[in-house]
Design an enzyme around this catalytic site. Structure first.
Site, PDB file in Angstrom:
ATOM      1  N   HIS A 259       0.972  13.305  -2.209  1.00 39.68           N
ATOM      2  CA  HIS A 259       0.470  12.035  -1.692  1.00 39.68           C
ATOM      3  C   HIS A 259       1.485  10.912  -1.879  1.00 39.68           C
ATOM      4  O   HIS A 259       1.594  10.011  -1.056  1.00 39.68           O
ATOM      5  CB  HIS A 259      -0.835  11.654  -2.399  1.00 39.68           C
ATOM      6  CG  HIS A 259      -1.397  10.333  -1.947  1.00 39.68           C
ATOM      7  ND1 HIS A 259      -1.010   9.125  -2.501  1.00 39.68           N
ATOM      8  CD2 HIS A 259      -2.273  10.029  -0.969  1.00 39.68           C
ATOM      9  CE1 HIS A 259      -1.646   8.139  -1.891  1.00 39.68           C
ATOM     10  NE2 HIS A 259      -2.406   8.651  -0.957  1.00 39.68           N
ATOM     11  N   CYS A 260       2.256  10.960  -2.949  1.00 40.47           N
ATOM     12  CA  CYS A 260       3.026   9.782  -3.355  1.00 40.47           C
ATOM     13  C   CYS A 260       4.247   9.503  -2.487  1.00 40.47           C
ATOM     14  O   CYS A 260       4.334   8.480  -1.826  1.00 40.47           O
ATOM     15  CB  CYS A 260       3.436   9.915  -4.811  1.00 40.47           C
ATOM     16  SG  CYS A 260       2.050   9.844  -5.972  1.00 40.47           S
ATOM     17  N   ILE A 261       5.221  10.397  -2.484  1.00 40.45           N
ATOM     18  CA  ILE A 261       6.508  10.073  -1.870  1.00 40.45           C
ATOM     19  C   ILE A 261       6.430   9.956  -0.347  1.00 40.45           C
ATOM     20  O   ILE A 261       6.988   9.020   0.229  1.00 40.45           O
ATOM     21  CB  ILE A 261       7.587  11.080  -2.309  1.00 40.45           C
ATOM     22  CG1 ILE A 261       7.754  11.024  -3.834  1.00 40.45           C
ATOM     23  CG2 ILE A 261       8.921  10.759  -1.642  1.00 40.45           C
ATOM     24  CD1 ILE A 261       8.745  12.004  -4.372  1.00 40.45           C
ATOM     25  N   ILE A 263       3.897   9.096   1.416  1.00 39.23           N
ATOM     26  CA  ILE A 263       2.864   8.153   1.839  1.00 39.23           C
ATOM     27  C   ILE A 263       3.089   6.748   1.269  1.00 39.23           C
ATOM     28  O   ILE A 263       3.145   5.761   2.002  1.00 39.23           O
ATOM     29  CB  ILE A 263       1.473   8.659   1.416  1.00 39.23           C
ATOM     30  CG1 ILE A 263       1.219  10.069   1.965  1.00 39.23           C
ATOM     31  CG2 ILE A 263       0.394   7.691   1.860  1.00 39.23           C
ATOM     32  CD1 ILE A 263       1.166  10.155   3.458  1.00 39.23           C
ATOM     33  N   ASP A 264       3.209   6.645  -0.048  1.00 32.46           N
ATOM     34  CA  ASP A 264       3.173   5.341  -0.715  1.00 32.46           C
ATOM     35  C   ASP A 264       4.224   4.340  -0.227  1.00 32.46           C
ATOM     36  O   ASP A 264       3.898   3.156  -0.025  1.00 32.46           O
ATOM     37  CB  ASP A 264       3.301   5.519  -2.229  1.00 32.46           C
ATOM     38  CG  ASP A 264       2.100   6.236  -2.827  1.00 32.46           C
ATOM     39  OD1 ASP A 264       1.165   6.552  -2.061  1.00 32.46           O
ATOM     40  OD2 ASP A 264       2.094   6.478  -4.041  1.00 32.46           O
TER      41      ASP A 264
END
Length: 417
Positions: A259-261, A263-264
């Protein structure tokens, strides 16, 4: 001070928080709208890699109550929002789950209660979105209701760092909110880092992942250039890593997942464009490079097969590891799907091996699963190492010889990205 906690969202962020709260003796409700997930949790079956079924059973025994009934939260005095924030079609964060969570809390919040947002989002969300919704209760944020942001920093599958021993950043709308949130997280984390406000805490989370996003993109572009220059980038990274200061190693790969790299950083880029009418060029270029890696892997696979005297069409190609990260079952945003799509488009006869994924598909088409890696080393025309699960011993990988495209830089016999 005692807490009666409600965690909204029981996924990879919410459930670890619940575990530490239960260990700290805090009675905790876990609210979720996924009835299948709730049923599995009540039966003691965990969907979260970092929490075993035995740990979940202990949590249920010691004060954890999974629920889909908002009324069960009526007596809670602390609410932590841990719901997903996926991307919308225009690249911004989908705040629908955050908004619905805040609306549910607003119907039962009382003076003195604490609300914390943990879901990753753009700076300003806590005060500009969550705060006004809470004030529909008739209570004023900062006077009656305490409100803070504390970014999740969960790293799924990390055996060294968990919620307990990862410093927890906390920023409140005022000193009272920060103090109360700090008191809560001091019960479940070894260290609390106080930010000067909610926006600073929100940006800190995006900064962490944007830093990784940009540096991984640098390595991915260098991987392509180094290949054309006949330079072993992995060897260069090894040498550079010996410098005791001024260098932190990042590595290329088939793309970025989780989810992090992927998306964020887009939250930040979208926010800057919408607020300042200005591009965030580093992030947008990094996104372009990282998003192009699956297609590059497909091209390198085509080159490998050409060298072996075979076309891609009809060749039996094995994908080794289809999760976004090693040694876990999480497939969110895994680049393996885009690699598979590109190869299927070229007519490949695709198969996959992954001990953590029982069934897998790409573009709606099921991909056959291979169980025996040693047998596959003989039967397959080539293999692509996408995720280096612990079960892939050096001997197993070495058996593929020159038929292996290694996107993780772990072999000496295969062709490295």
């Amino acid at each position: 001070m005692s807490f009666k906690l409600a965690v909204i969202g029981t996924g990879y962020v919410g459930l670890p928080l619940i575990r530490e709260a239960i260990r700290a003796g805090i009675p905790t409700f876990g609210f979720d709208i996924d009835l299948d997930r709730l049923g599995e949790m009540r039966a003691g079956r965990s969907r979260v890699d970092d929490i075993s079924d035995d740990e979940l059973a202990t949590m249920l025994t010691n004060g954890f109550t999974p629920t889909a009934e908002p009324s069960d939260l009526d007596e809670c005095d602390t609410y932590v929002i841990c719901v997903p924030t996926p991307l919308t079609e225009d690249g911004g964060p989908d705040l629908s789950a955050v908004i619905s969570s805040a609306e549910m809390i607003a119907k039962r919040v009382r003076p003195g209660d604490l609300v914390v947002l943990e879901s990753t989002t753009y700076p300003g969300t806590t005060e500009e979105v969550v705060g006004p919704i809470l004030e529909t209760s008739g209570h004023v944020v900062g006077r009656d209701i305490l409100l803070a942001f504390s970014p999740e920093r969960i790293d799924p599958g990390n055996p060294r760092f968990s919620l307990r021993n990862t410093p927890k950043v906390v920023g409140g709308v005022d000193e009272r909110s920060t103090a109360r949130a700090t008191e809560l997280y001091s019960r479940v984390c070894d260290e609390v880092v106080i930010a000067s406000g909610t926006r600073e805490a929100e940006l800190a989370k995006l900064l962490e992942n944007t830093y990784r996003h940009v540096n991984i993109a640098l390595m991915n572009e260098l991987a392509q250039l180094a290949h054309e220059l006949d330079i072993d980038l992995w060897e260069s990274i090894r040498c550079a890593s010996t410098k005791p200061f001024g260098f932190h190693a990042f590595y290329p790969g088939p793309g970025v997942g989780g989810h992090c790299i992927p998306i964020d950083p887009n939250y930040l880029s979208h926010h800057i464009r919408s607020r300042l009418r200005h591009p965030f060029r580093f992030v947008e270029l990094a996104q372009e490079i990282n998003a192009g890696m699956p297609a590059y892997v497909a091209r390198r696979t085509q080159d490998l097969l050409n060298d072996l005297g075979r076309p891609v069409r009809g060749s039996r190609i094995l994908l080794l590891g289809v999760t976004y990260k090693e040694n876990i079952a999480d497939q969110r945003e895994s680049p393996a799907r885009d690699v598979a799509t590109a190869l299927l488009h070229l007519g490949a006869d695709l198969h996959y091996w992954d001990p953590y994924v029982a069934q897998w598909q790409s573009g709606g088409s099921p991909i056959p699963r291979v169980m025996d890696v040693a047998e596959a080393a003989v039967d397959m025309d080539c293999a692509i190492l996408l995720q280096n699960h612990r079960e892939l011993t050096p001997d197993r990988l070495a058996a593929f010889g020159q038929k292996l495209l290694d996107t993780r830089g772990v072999t000496v016999t295969g062709r490295r990205l």
